[in-house]
Structures are given as C-alpha cells and as structure tokens.
Scaffold this motif. Structure first.
Motif, short mmCIF file in Angstrom:
data_model
loop_
_atom_site.label_atom_id
_atom_site.label_comp_id
_atom_site.label_asym_id
_atom_site.label_seq_id
_atom_site.Cartn_x
_atom_site.Cartn_y
_atom_site.Cartn_z
N ASP D 244 0.82 -1.21 0.00
CA ASP D 244 0.00 0.00 0.00
C ASP D 244 0.85 1.26 0.00
O ASP D 244 0.41 2.32 -0.45
N ALA D 245 2.05 1.13 0.53
CA ALA D 245 2.91 2.31 0.63
C ALA D 245 3.31 2.84 -0.74
O ALA D 245 3.87 3.92 -0.86
N MET D 246 3.02 2.08 -1.78
CA MET D 246 3.35 2.53 -3.13
C MET D 246 2.51 3.73 -3.55
O MET D 246 2.67 4.27 -4.64
N ALA D 247 1.58 4.12 -2.66
CA ALA D 247 0.77 5.30 -2.95
C ALA D 247 1.62 6.56 -3.01
O ALA D 247 1.21 7.56 -3.60
N GLY D 248 2.81 6.50 -2.43
CA GLY D 248 3.66 7.69 -2.44
C GLY D 248 4.29 7.90 -3.81
O GLY D 248 4.21 7.03 -4.68
N PRO D 249 4.92 9.04 -4.03
CA PRO D 249 5.62 9.29 -5.28
C PRO D 249 6.70 8.24 -5.51
O PRO D 249 7.26 7.71 -4.55
N THR D 250 6.99 7.96 -6.75
CA THR D 250 7.90 6.86 -7.06
C THR D 250 9.31 7.04 -6.49
O THR D 250 9.89 6.07 -6.00
N VAL D 355 8.80 5.29 -16.63
CA VAL D 355 7.73 4.77 -17.49
C VAL D 355 6.39 5.37 -17.10
O VAL D 355 5.63 5.86 -17.93
N ILE D 356 6.13 5.33 -15.81
CA ILE D 356 4.84 5.84 -15.32
C ILE D 356 4.68 7.30 -15.70
O ILE D 356 3.62 7.74 -16.15
N ASN D 357 5.76 8.04 -15.52
CA ASN D 357 5.71 9.47 -15.83
C ASN D 357 5.45 9.69 -17.32
O ASN D 357 4.71 10.60 -17.70
N ALA D 358 6.04 8.83 -18.12
CA ALA D 358 5.89 8.99 -19.55
C ALA D 358 4.49 8.61 -20.02
O ALA D 358 4.03 9.06 -21.06
N LEU D 359 3.81 7.78 -19.24
CA LEU D 359 2.51 7.27 -19.66
C LEU D 359 1.36 7.87 -18.85
O LEU D 359 0.44 7.17 -18.46
N HIS D 360 1.43 9.12 -18.54
CA HIS D 360 0.33 9.81 -17.82
C HIS D 360 -0.01 9.13 -16.50
O HIS D 360 -1.16 8.85 -16.22
N HIS D 361 0.97 8.79 -15.75
CA HIS D 361 0.74 8.20 -14.43
C HIS D 361 -0.08 6.92 -14.50
O HIS D 361 -0.92 6.67 -13.66
N GLU D 362 0.18 6.15 -15.53
CA GLU D 362 -0.49 4.85 -15.64
C GLU D 362 0.34 3.82 -14.88
O GLU D 362 1.54 3.71 -15.07
N HIS D 363 -0.35 3.07 -13.98
CA HIS D 363 0.37 2.08 -13.19
C HIS D 363 0.13 0.67 -13.66
O HIS D 363 0.87 -0.24 -13.32
N ASP D 364 -0.95 0.46 -14.40
CA ASP D 364 -1.35 -0.90 -14.75
C ASP D 364 -0.50 -1.41 -15.90
O ASP D 364 -0.52 -0.85 -17.00
N ILE D 365 0.23 -2.50 -15.64
CA ILE D 365 1.15 -2.97 -16.67
C ILE D 365 0.40 -3.45 -17.91
O ILE D 365 0.94 -3.45 -19.01
N THR D 448 -0.49 2.68 -24.57
CA THR D 448 -0.71 4.06 -24.13
C THR D 448 0.39 4.91 -24.78
O THR D 448 1.53 4.49 -24.86
N HIS D 449 -0.03 6.06 -25.22
CA HIS D 449 0.89 6.90 -25.95
C HIS D 449 1.94 7.48 -25.01
O HIS D 449 1.65 8.00 -23.95
N VAL D 450 3.18 7.39 -25.42
CA VAL D 450 4.26 7.95 -24.62
C VAL D 450 4.36 9.44 -24.93
O VAL D 450 4.45 9.83 -26.08
N GLU D 451 4.33 10.24 -23.89
CA GLU D 451 4.29 11.67 -24.12
C GLU D 451 5.57 12.37 -23.69
O GLU D 451 6.22 13.04 -24.47
#
Lengths: 103, 167, 492, 625
Positions: D244-250, D355-365, D448-451
C-alpha cells in the motif's frame, strides 16, 4: 401522703391521651377538631412532663409544662386566626380543601 | 389517692374520646373542658397544685374560650354537622385509629416494661419552680415571651382581613 | 520574595485589567500580556541564576517565604519553590501568554472580566505549585476553580452551562475529599505532636499507618485523580475542554490537569508512602486503563476539541503511572510528560480554536484538505500531532520513554501495557491529520493561514518542544535535587 | 577527517530546516539545488570518511563521536553520539549515495508538483533520520532515527494527500510499523534493566561476557527486537503495509521503500548480532520469517497488475532473503545483498517511475506495452535491474549476493535444506515475475501513448545505478568462480563471518542450480508473457489468483481481527459509557426529586400520618433493640 401514685400510671394516662389526640388529628377533616386534638396531644405531653418532674422531685418538669402552655397559647391564637382565614377563602373547614396550597 | 387518680384518669379518657368523636364543635369543646379539669386534678394529685391551677385557668379557661369564640364567629350550621357525619365513616377512621392504637400500646409497653414501680416524691414547691424559672431558665422564659408576642402579632396579622359573613 | 511578587502581580493585575477592560479591551489584552511576560521573564531569569544551585538552607528549595497568617490555627503563608515546581511555574506563564494570545480575537465581550478570570486562574495555579502550607494550598486550589467556572460558563460554546456546571461539581466534590483529608491529617498530627499546624514539613512527620493512612491517602488521591483526570473520574474533562473558549481549553489542559499530577507527586506519596505503595497496583491498573480507554475514545470523536481532550486522558495516564512507580527515572519522566503535554496539547487546542474561528466548526467530518489552503497550520499541526504520538526528538517522547522505562523497573507488565498504548496514540493522532488536513477539501474552505501573532507564539512552543526533545538535560538537572529530596523523604 | 562525521547527517537536516521554513517562498531551482546539494555533499563526505576509515581499518575497527549528552537520568545516559564501523559505513555510504541520485531524479520527476518544497523537505529529513539510525551509538538514538524514518515514510506516502486513499495507506504504514516499534521499545526497557545502558557496543560486550546462550533474557530481547525489525522491514506478519505504501511518489518508493528504510530491520539485527547469536531459537525464527516471507511475497508478485506493487512485493521478498541470511548467521551476506539490492531495486523503481511518468501516471502494466522503442534508455536500465534482481548469472550484482545467501543457507551452521529449497524456488519465481513485467511493459505493441521523455536529471541516475547494479557484485566472488572477498573481509571487522566447510565443487553445483533456475524463469516468462501475451492477463475470477493478488489474505485477516473490532469498539463507545454513570446519578437525583415532591400533597393529615408512622417505627426499633 402515704400511698403515692406511681409515676407510670400518670405516664400511661399521658400516653393514652396522646394516642387519642393523634387519632383525632388523623381522623378528623374539620380543621377545628384538628386544632382541638392538637391541644389534647400538647396537654398529654404536659402531663408526662409533670409526672416525670414529680417522680424526681425536680421543678424542671413544671417549668417545661409552663413553656408548653406558652407554646400552646401562641399556637392556638395563630391557628385559630388561620381557621378564620381558611373559612374566608374556601367557605369550608375541610382541611383537604386547603391542599392546593402545597409547595 | 390512687383511687382518686383512677377515677380522674377514667374521666379524662372518656371525655377525650368524646371530644374526638363528637360531631358538634361546641359539644366537643365542653367535653374537652371536662378532660382538662380531670387532668388538672391529676396534676394536683401529683403534687403540682400551681400547675393544676394554671391548667384550669389558662387551658380550660382562656384557650377554650378562644375556641368557643371562633366557633361562634364561624356560626357553623347543620350543614357542617352533615358534613361531619359524612366524613366520619368507618373507612375514614379505622386506619388512623389503628395507627394511634399501636402507638399507644407501644408507649404503654415501654412504660410498664417490667420495671419496679417508680414512686413519686412528695411534690415540688411553687417557690422552687419560680426560683429555677427565673434562674437557670430565664432565657427560656424570655424566649417563650417572644413566642407569645409573635403569636399575638401573627394572629392579629392573619386574622385582620376577616370580615365574618354568616351563611 | 520572588514568589510573592509573581502571585501578587497576577492578583493585582486581575483587578487592574478588569478596570481597564471596561474602557479599552485592547488595553486589557496588552496589560495581561505584559504582566505574564514580566512573570515569565522573572521566572526565566531566576531559573538561569539558580540552575546550578542545588541547595537552599539544606534542602532543595530555591526560594522560600514563610509568614504567619492565622497563627491561632497554625496556618502560615508559606510559599517555596524547588526544582520540581520551577518548570511548572514557568510553564504556567508560558501557557498564560499563549492563552492571552489565542483569545485575542476570539473574546469580544466583557474582555476585562475575561482577563480578570484568566489571571486569577493563573494565580491559583501558580499558588498551587508553590504553596507549602496545606491550608494555603487548599486556598489556591479553590481559587483556580471559580474563575475557571466563569471562563467556561460565560465565554464557552453551545453547551457551556452544562459543561461549566459539570466541571464545577466534579472538581468541587473532589476537593471536599481533599479538605477532609487535610483536616484529618491536621488533627491527627496535632494530637500526636501537640502542635496544630498545616505546615507541609510537619505533616510529613505525621505517624499515620494502616487503614487510616489508606483512607487519608485516598482522600488526597481522589481529589488529584479527578483533576488529572483518571478514568473513571474523567468525564468532566471532554465536556469542559470542548465547551471552553480556546484560552480556557489551553489552561485546562495545559495547567489545571498538571496540578493533579503535581499534587500526587508532592503530597499523596510523600505524606503516605506505605499506603501509596500498597495502592500502587491499583493506580497502575487505572493508569493503563486510562491510557488505552482515552486513546480508543479519542479515535472515535468527530469534534476536534473533544478528540484532543480525550488524548489528554490518555497522556496523563503516563504521569499517574510514573508517579506511583516512584523512582527517579519515572518521576523525571512524569514531570517531562507534564511539561510537554502542556505545550503540545495547548498548541493543539490553540490550533483547534483558531480553526474554529476561521471555519466556524469543530466537526472533523466537515473538514478535510485544509493543508492546501493553510499549509503553515498544517505543518504546525503535524509537528504537534507527532509530538503527541511520542515521536522521538520531541519532548513528549522523552517523558513517555522515561516513564515507561522507570515503571518497567517496578512493574514490567504495566509498562508493557502502557507501551501498547503508544500504538493507540498513533492511531488517533494520525486520525487528526487525516480528517482535518488531508483528503479532499469537501467543505470548500478558504480560511486564512495562521497570523504572525499566532505563528510567533506557536514558534516558541515548537522551539521549546524540540529543545525538550533533544536537550532536556537542563530541566532534569533543575529537577534532580528536588526529586532526590522527595524520594529521600519517603525512604525512612 | 573522521571528526566531520556529524556533518553527514547534519547537512540534510539543515536542508530540511531551511526548506521547511522557507520552502514556500523560494524558486524551485533553489529548492532543488539545496536539497540535492546537501545530500550530495553528505555522500561525498561519506565517501571521504570511508576512505579514511579504510586506511585505518586493521588497527581501529571503529570510531566514535559524541556530540552532547542527550539524557542523563538515574544512570540512564544515552548521548547524541555516532559510532562508525564497517557496518554503519556501508549503510551510510549506500544511504547517502542512493539518496543523492534519487534526489537528483526527483528534481525532474516532481517538477510539476505544487508542493515541491515540502517534498524535498521531507526527503531531506528522511535522509537525516536514516543516517542517524545507522550511525547511532546507542539504541535510544537509533530509535529516534527509526521513528524518524517511519514518520517521514508516513509523510511521503501520504504526500498526495488529496486522495484520502493515500492518507489511509500512509496511516497504515505508520501504524503497522509502530506495532513493531512498540515491541522494540520494550526490548530497550529490558536491555536497560539488564545491562544498565543502551550503548550498543557496551551491551554487545556485556552480553557476550555475561549471558548464556539460549537464556531467557537473550531470547526475549532478540524476539522483541525482531518484532521491531519485521515491522520496519515489512516481513511476516507485519508486511501488509508495504504494497500500500506505493501510494507515495515513485522516488519515495525507490528511496524509502526499497533501498534504505525497509532494510533498517536487517541493519538492526546485524547491529545486534551478538545478542542473536546467543539466542539460537530466535535466529531460527529470523530465518523462518525470512523464508516464509520471501516465498509469500514472491508468489504475490506473480499476479500483480500495478507495476509498483510488483516491485513492492519483490522488495518484501528480497528483504526476506536478507532475513534468511541473518537467520543462518550469514551476516556479511545479508549486508552484501542489502547493498546490491539497494542499487538494483532503486534502479527498478526509478525506471518504473520514468515509465509511469511517460505514460500519464499509468500504473497498470496491462495498459502499457512496447515502451522499449520510445524509451530505450529506460528499457535497458530496467532490464539491467531486472537481470540483477533475477540473479542473471555471472554478470549481475544480484547473482553474486543472492548466490552467497543461498549457499550459506545450505552450508552454514544454522543452515537447513528447506531454507535453501524455498530460497531457490523463489529465485525461480523472481525471474518469472520481474521478466513478466519486462516483457509486458517494454515489448508488444504500444497501448498508451508515450508523451514525456525523461530528461537528463532522470536518466543520469538510471545509468549510474545500472552501473552499480552490475559492478557492485564483483567485490565478492565465490571461490569457485575465481574468489574475491573484498566485501566480506571488510565486513569481518564488524561482523563475524559464517564458517563454510563444504568443498568448492559443491558450491559450484549449487550456483549452477540457482543460475539454471533463474534462466529457466526468464525463459518461462518469455514464453508466457511475450509470445502468448493475450492470455497473460491474470484472471480475477480465479480464487488462487485473487488469493495471491491480495497478498495471501493478510490484509483481509487483519481487517477482520484488528481493524473492524477496534473501530467498532470505538464507535460504540463514542459517547463514553462511563459518562452515563454520572448521567445516571444525575437522572436518579432528578427522579427521586420527582418522587419525593409528589408526596408533597398539601394534605396535612397525610403529613401527620407520616409523622405517626415514623414515630411508631422509631419506638418499635427502640423496643426491639
């Protein structure tokens, strides 16, 4: 005075009179009779005082009686004045009629 | 003397009984006077003649007269008598009578509870009474006088508004 | 002499501000502030001058004044200050200043009378901390009550009358036990020694033992336990704290409760060491129950002030525990806990008060997300919440840790259960932050952040609590001789 | 040089104080500079101190610096003082070094966050607390750091507090670890009562002299300390907070929940190893806890959808390896794995963050895919991290450290076959789950588009950490493969090394088994998640999947056993039943008032009757008595 009266006898008489007075207070609804019964009770108490005083040959009993007498006088005068007022207010001597004067 | 005592006691008890059962106030008062006189006699027998006199003069005299006056002022008619009859049904008096009877029995039991008879000493002098009355009991006397004064004022004040109206 | 000045300034100042307050409310505030600052400064200077002085005519007393008051009854006007009282007296003035500051905007009616009451309560508290004549002590003890009753009853919130009445009845009933016990001790001592006196030192010598000692001990104890407050006598506290104006809550939580702890350490145990020892298991049990009970209830409260009030019950359980352990470590811890609880809870009440001033509610279910709109308050609240849950580096930790460690030497089970209370402390403390400052700002609040005036006093509090957390040794050094004397007095 | 030791934690602390006071008013570049510079200088200083220390090493195995007397009450005299030896030096180096790169990474990663200053203030405070933890010369100061990192962890998990789920995760982390901390506090009481001090070296000294092996005190103390360690290090049964602690910033997950704080438990046990050696039962428990945890977490990681949760379970699992090592007395191996793990796990988190940052904060692999073309650098570094984690033979640091642990789990005095078996089995699982992530996220077609492409502050740390994820293993090479013992010989000045009796051939066979299993895992992952990608998504309907997904149901269980009853009791008693006692007294008085006032009828005769009854009763009593 050779054959003196035992103090108990007088005290028993006082007790009986007191009980009769009490009965009067409890039974009667007429405030006048209640006052009369109160007098009986006071008088009985006085009798007991005298008897006790006589038993010990001390004047204290008689003095107490005098004080009772004074009290009785004051009580009767105020009491009767109240009777008159009660009658004026309620047109009756029924003591229970005055019960709405409760606190 | 004991005989005398018993007679007086019987008179007192009977008269008192009449007082509390009588329907007419004036009659009851007359019985009360009788009772008081009987008690005065007993005072005398107990060696307190001064008190006996006071009993007659103040109780049977002054106080009873007050009662009679009030009764006269109230001018109670037959209506009251009917009322009294109605009020004095057995249901009304049995319980209080038992209560008083129990108290009386208890007191008698205490008084006659198996001790030796307590004989009465031979009278107390009036002089003796007066000495202690105005000696150690002086303050009580003063208090009593204040009480009487208060009674006087109180009675006057309470009774003042009274304008007797006969029915 | 310093003691008389401190108290006299407060009493006289009380009448002065009452008078001034009729004309100029602002004047009353400034005068109160100046008087209290003066007292604090005097105390601080005195502390600095005497921090290394360990004895004053033999004992641990740093200042002492003793005049005849009512000689025929053996009552003296005896005030004395030792290292144990000194930090508490300083705390009194510090929180007094805080109370004045946080009532600056909140109190708008009868300002003069308010400050009159405030100064009188403080005078009473100061007196309680320094009185060494039991009659005088009782006098000051009562002086605290009535002005406090007015503070709650006049300037409180919605249910102020109920709360004020409850406060008064509880504390007054409790102080009757105290009065009876003091009088009984007076007569027993008088009969024994032929000298009828209320003097603390004489009464220390009173030979009471057995059931009598136990009864008298309980008389003292109950009165202090209600003030402390100890479960199950605590129920006046949530109501009083919740309904009191902010300044009242600060003083109640910060100071009045401390008089209970002070009383137990100064009077209950030294006067009746054997009885107290016998009673200690019960006291331990009650302390543990209080720690856990207060914490559990605190968690479920939705009223912010009520929540903080219940945390006080939990925290003061440590003080009770430490007092009855009666060893140097636990007592140092108890005192430290009292000081730090005064500061941290005072600050939390002040925050709750200023929050209420801004958003007009204390209901945490209507708050949320306040951090983003008032980050300064959020930060300060976080710090004091951390203090309250016993984060090392802040003063409360030192207090709790020393108490628990001291108690562990006497009763390991009590200590372990008390330590478990720290978990509950974490739960409720974080709940405060979570409900009020974290989450979504659903109430759409836009209150202003803390003002400079508020920040300055809170800044002082923060500095003090960090100082006590990282370098508490000066306080321990001041307290030590007094504690050694107290412990020695029960040894024989 | 050594006397500048105090500056190492003081610098980040100063950074924290400055940022906390002024963070809202100064520009972001200044914030970033101050935060990174303080930690960077600390890191340089730590390296300089380390070099000096290495020069002194054979003669002086430790250095002590006392700043001031913290508390001195009744013989309890902990100081604010630091103790430097090989163990704390390694910790200090890893903490400052990794923290510096993560700080640098964060300056870019957090750039859009409104609470930039607050973030770096917390991060600096964390670094300071962690340094205090590892450098403390007494257990009370260690406890200060211990709680300090816990508080920072709380603050940083709940950093994005607008979402109350984050706040709940933060609370959970703090409360669960506090349960362990409470046990640890009790251990401190016990230690003080028995030894009269909390100074670590003094305790270890006295313990080795005066305490018998297996005695009650040793068992009690070590068991309680273990309680603290499992809380902080997210081991069974207190592991539930870490996912659950993964709720914090990476970057927080990388720094706190992978590289440094969660290994504090390992450090604590290693620090007090003398005590543990005296309590073989507890040693066995440590090994058991480690083995169970690493297996449970490894299986749970297999089915997670959130990339960070995979890494979180992986962290739990890897710390399980460290506990396993500690439990079999392989202290050095545990610290070795700690070091390599800090590098490659931080790397994995940072790469995942990129990766997450590049994909609009998407966490789901399963919503990612084919990222390798757009983010080649991230891909390669992530691959290196994964290889290291999976223990890819010979070239990765993870291989050497894990292999050492597995070998000693078998060969050391306390080693047992089942511990080794679980370790090896989970090594196989590890390879599967991490390459599952690699294949799903970086291969296949783009979903997901990489931005946003990561800029230099983010890429440089990735490269540096990738470098260390490989080379940090070469300091310790098993004799069968050439034999080099830089790390263990350095560590031996602070920690006893485990005695190894088996021959080199056996060791080689064991290494071979582990290597083959790792490679098999990678191949299996390739098979399932690259080529048959469509079927790879975990089926939430399956009971086993759900069970593993929920981390073996611990959360569910604790919710039923602890959370709900507590909340229920609190709710029920919200209005404080004790108060109703007093409310009852008040109501009773009021009721009695009503009752008695109703007797006030105003009927004189009733009053008289009352008096009569009273007198009758009184006389009767007088008669009867």
């Amino acid at each position: 005075m050779t054959d003196q009266i035992p103090a108990e006898y007088a005290l028993v008489l006082a007790a009986i009179l007191f009980a009769l007075g009490l009965a009067g207070v409890l039974v009667r609804r007429n405030i006048l009779f209640i006052l009369i019964s109160l007098e009986i009770m006071l008088n009985a108490a006085g009798l007991a005082l005298i008897a006790a005083g006589a038993r010990w040959g001390e004047p204290d009993g008689q003095i107490m009686f005098l004080l009772v007498l004074a009290t009785a006088g004051a009580e009767v005068s105020v009491g009767l004045a109240l009777v008159l007022q009660l009658y004026k207010q309620f047109r009756t001597l029924d003591i229970d009629a005055a019960s709405r004067m409760k606190g | 003397m004991v005989t005398l005592f018993f007679i007086a006691a019987a008179v007192a008890i009977i008269a008192t009984f009449m007082v509390i059962t009588h329907l007419e106030a004036v009659h009851a008062l007359l019985h009360l006077v009788v009772s008081l006189l009987a008690v005065a006699l007993i005072f005398y027998l107990l060696g307190a003649p001064f008190i006996a006199a006071l009993e007659v003069i103040i109780y049977a005299g002054a106080i009873m007269v007050l009662f009679v006056f009030v009764v006269m002022v109230l001018n109670l008619g037959p209506l009251t008598r009917e009322q009294e009859t109605r009020w004095l049904r057995p249901g009304m008096w049995v319980a209080p009578a038992i209560l008083s009877g129990v108290l009386a029995l208890e007191l008698v039991y205490v008084l006659l509870g198996g001790q030796k008879p307590l004989s009465v000493s031979s009278g107390v002098d009036v002089k003796e009474v007066s000495h202690s009355l105005f000696g150690p009991y002086l303050i009580a006397v003063e208090v009593a006088s204040i009480l009487l004064m208060a009674g006087l004022v109180g009675a006057y004040h309470i009774g003042r508004g009274w304008k007797g109206k006969a029915r | 002499m310093i003691l008389v000045i401190l108290i006299a300034v407060l009493f006289a100042g009380g009448f002065l501000v009452w008078g001034v307050g009729r004309r100029s409310p602002l004047g009353a505030r400034w005068i109160s502030l100046l008087l209290l600052s003066f007292n604090l400064a005097v105390t601080a200077v005195f502390w600095v001058q005497n921090h290394d002085r360990t004895s004053f005519f033999g004992g641990a007393w740093l200042a002492d004044i003793s005049w005849d008051w009512i000689p025929s009854l053996g009552i003296r006007f005896h005030l004395a200050l030792d290292g144990f009282s000194l930090p508490l007296v300083a705390l009194t003035f510090l929180l007094g200043i805080m109370a004045v500051v946080c009532s600056w905007n909140e109190i708008r009616e009868r300002v003069g009378f308010f400050h009159f009451n405030l100064l009188f309560v403080l005078a009473g508290v100061t007196g309680v901390f320094v009185a060494l004549d039991l009659f005088l002590f009782y006098f000051f003890w009562e002086v605290m009550l009535v002005p406090m009753y007015f503070l709650i009853g006049i300037w409180g919130h919605e249910r102020r009358n109920y709360a004020a009445m409850k406060f008064f009845i509880f504390t007054q009933a409790a102080s009757l036990f105290l009065l009876i016990a003091i009088l009984a001790l007076y007569f027993i001592n008088g009969r024994y020694s032929g000298l009828y006196t209320f003097e603390y030192f004489s009464l220390l010598q009173t030979p009471v033992a057995g059931p009598t000692a136990m009864l008298l001990m309980l008389g003292f104890f109950i009165s202090f336990a209600v003030k402390l407050p100890m479960v199950p006598f605590h129920t006046w506290l949530p109501d009083a704290h919740t309904e009191a104006p902010t300044a009242g809550s600060v003083i109640l939580a910060g100071l009045l409760l401390k008089t209970g702890g002070y009383g137990i350490i100064r009077f209950v145990i030294p006067l009746f060491p054997e009885a107290a020892k016998e009673f200690a298991p019960v006291a331990f049990a009650l302390a543990v129950v209080g720690i856990i009970y207060g914490a559990v209830i605190a968690f479920s409260q939705t009223d912010l002030k009520r929540l903080v009030a219940y945390t006080s019950i939990s925290h003061l359980g440590f003080v009770l525990m430490g007092a009855f352990a009666w060893n140097e470590m636990a007592l140092q811890g108890s005192l430290m806990q009292m000081l730090c609880h005064g500061i941290s809870t005072g600050a939390l009440f002040m925050l709750a008060g200023s929050l209420q001033e801004r958003i007009h509610t204390r209901d945490t279910s209507r708050m949320g997300g306040l951090w983003s709109v008032m980050p300064r308050m959020g930060g300060v609240a976080m710090l004091f919440v951390m203090a309250s849950l016993g984060l090392p580096g802040l003063g409360n930790f030192i207090g709790e840790f020393l108490v628990l460690m001291g108690v562990f030497q006497t009763s390991p089970v009590t200590s372990i259960l008390g330590t478990a209370g720290l978990i509950f402390a974490t739960i409720y403390s974080l709940a405060i932050i979570q409900r009020a400052f974290h989450g979504e700002n659903s109430g759409r609040w836009h209150p202003g952040d803390l003002t400079v005036r508020e920040m300055s006093i809170l800044g002082v509090m923060i500095v003090v609590i960090i100082w006590l957390g990282l370098y508490p040794q000066p306080v321990f050094g001041t307290v030590l001789p007094a504690l050694q004397q107290l412990i020695a007095s029960t040894a024989g | 040089m050594l006397d500048t030791l105090w500056i190492v934690p003081a610098l980040p602390l100063a950074g924290f104080v400055f940022l906390a006071l002024a963070g809202g008013r100064i520009p972001r570049t200044v914030i970033a500079f101050i935060a990174t510079a303080t930690v960077g200088i600390s890191a340089l200083l730590a390296i300089a101190i380390g070099v000096t220390f290495l020069g002194l090493l054979p003669q002086e195995a430790s250095y002590r610096q006392v700043l001031w007397q913290w508390v001195s009450v009744a013989g309890f005299e902990p100081a604010i003082g630091f103790h430097l030896d090989a163990l704390s030096l390694v910790m200090m180096f890893v903490v400052t070094f990794v923290a510096f790169w993560i700080h640098l990474y964060s300056t870019e990663f957090m750039i859009e966050d409104e609470a930039y200053g607050r973030f770096f203030a917390y991060m600096n405070l964390f670094v300071a607390s962690m340094l205090i933890l590892v450098l403390a010369d007494n257990l009370l100061l260690l406890y200060l750091g211990w709680e300090g990192v816990g508080a920072c962890s709380y603050l940083l998990i709940g950093f994005w507090y607008h979402d109350s789920a984050n706040g709940r995760a933060a609370q959970k982390a703090f409360i669960v670890t506090r349960v362990g901390d409470t046990a640890m506090a009790i251990a401190l009481f016990l230690l003080f009562v028995n030894f009269g001090t909390l100074d670590i070296q003094a305790i270890l000294q006295q313990a080795s002299e005066s305490i018998q092996s297996g005695s009650l005190i040793a068992v009690a103390v070590t068991a309680l300390l273990l309680g603290g360690a499992v809380g902080k290090s997210a081991q069974l049964p207190l592991q539930t907070w870490l996912p659950d602690a993964m709720a914090g910033p990476t970057p927080v997950s990388a720094l706190i929940h992978a590289a440094t704080m969660v290994t504090a438990g390992v450090y604590l046990i290693a620090r007090t190893h003398t005590l543990y050696s005296l309590a073989p039962q507890v040693m066995a428990a440590v090994a058991g806890v480690g083995a169970l945890t690493l297996f449970i977490a490894g299986t749970a990681a297999l089915v997670q959808r959130d990339i960070k949760r995979v890494l979180a379970y992986s962290t739990i699992s890897q710390i399980g390896y460290m506990f396993l090592a500690l439990g079999v007395g392989a202290w050095g191996a545990a610290m070795f794995h700690f070091m390599t793990h800090a590098f490659f796990k931080a790397l994995l988190f940072l790469a995942a963050g990129a990766v997450i940052n590049a994909l609009h904060h998407e966490h789901d692999i399963f919503k990612m895919g084919g990222v390798r073309h757009k983010l080649p650098l991230v891909f390669w570094t992530f691959l290196i991290g994964s290889a290291s984690l999976a223990g890819f033979p010979l070239v990765t640091a993870g291989f050497y450290s894990k292999d050492l642990i597995l070998w000693q789990a078998w060969s050391s005095g306390q080693g047992q076959a089942w511990l080794w078996a679980i370790g090896v089995a989970t090594a196989f699982l590890t390879a599967i789950y991490i390459f599952r992530v690699v294949f799903i996220v970086f291969f296949g077609k783009e979903r997901t588009h990489v931005e946003k492409l990561p800029r230099r502050p983010m890429t440089v740390p990735l490269v540096v950490l990738a470098f260390f994820s490989i080379v940090s293993g070469f300091v310790e090479i098993p004799p069968a493969l050439g034999g080099r013992h830089l790390f263990s010989s350095f560590m031996s000045s602070a920690l006893p090394s485990a005695a190894v009796e088996e021959s080199h051939t056996t060791e080689l066979i064991f290494s071979l088994i582990a290597s083959l299993l790792a490679l098999a895992g990678i191949y299996l992952a390739h098979l399932f998640f690259r080529t048959r990608r469509e079927h790879a998504e975990p089926d939430a309907g399956k009971r086993l999947t759900r069970f593993l997904f929920g981390g073996w149901g611990f959360d569910w269980l604790y919710d039923r056993i602890f959370v709900r009853p507590f909340v229920w009791i609190a709710r029920v008693n919200r209005n404080d039943y004790i108060d109703s006692i007093y409310g009852g007294i008040a109501a009773l008085s009021r009721g009695l008032n009503t009752v008695f006032s109703s007797t006030e009828t105003g009927r004189v005769r009733l009053y008289a009757a009352g008096i009569a009854c009273g007198s009758i009763i009184l006389v009767a009593i007088a008669l009867l008595l």
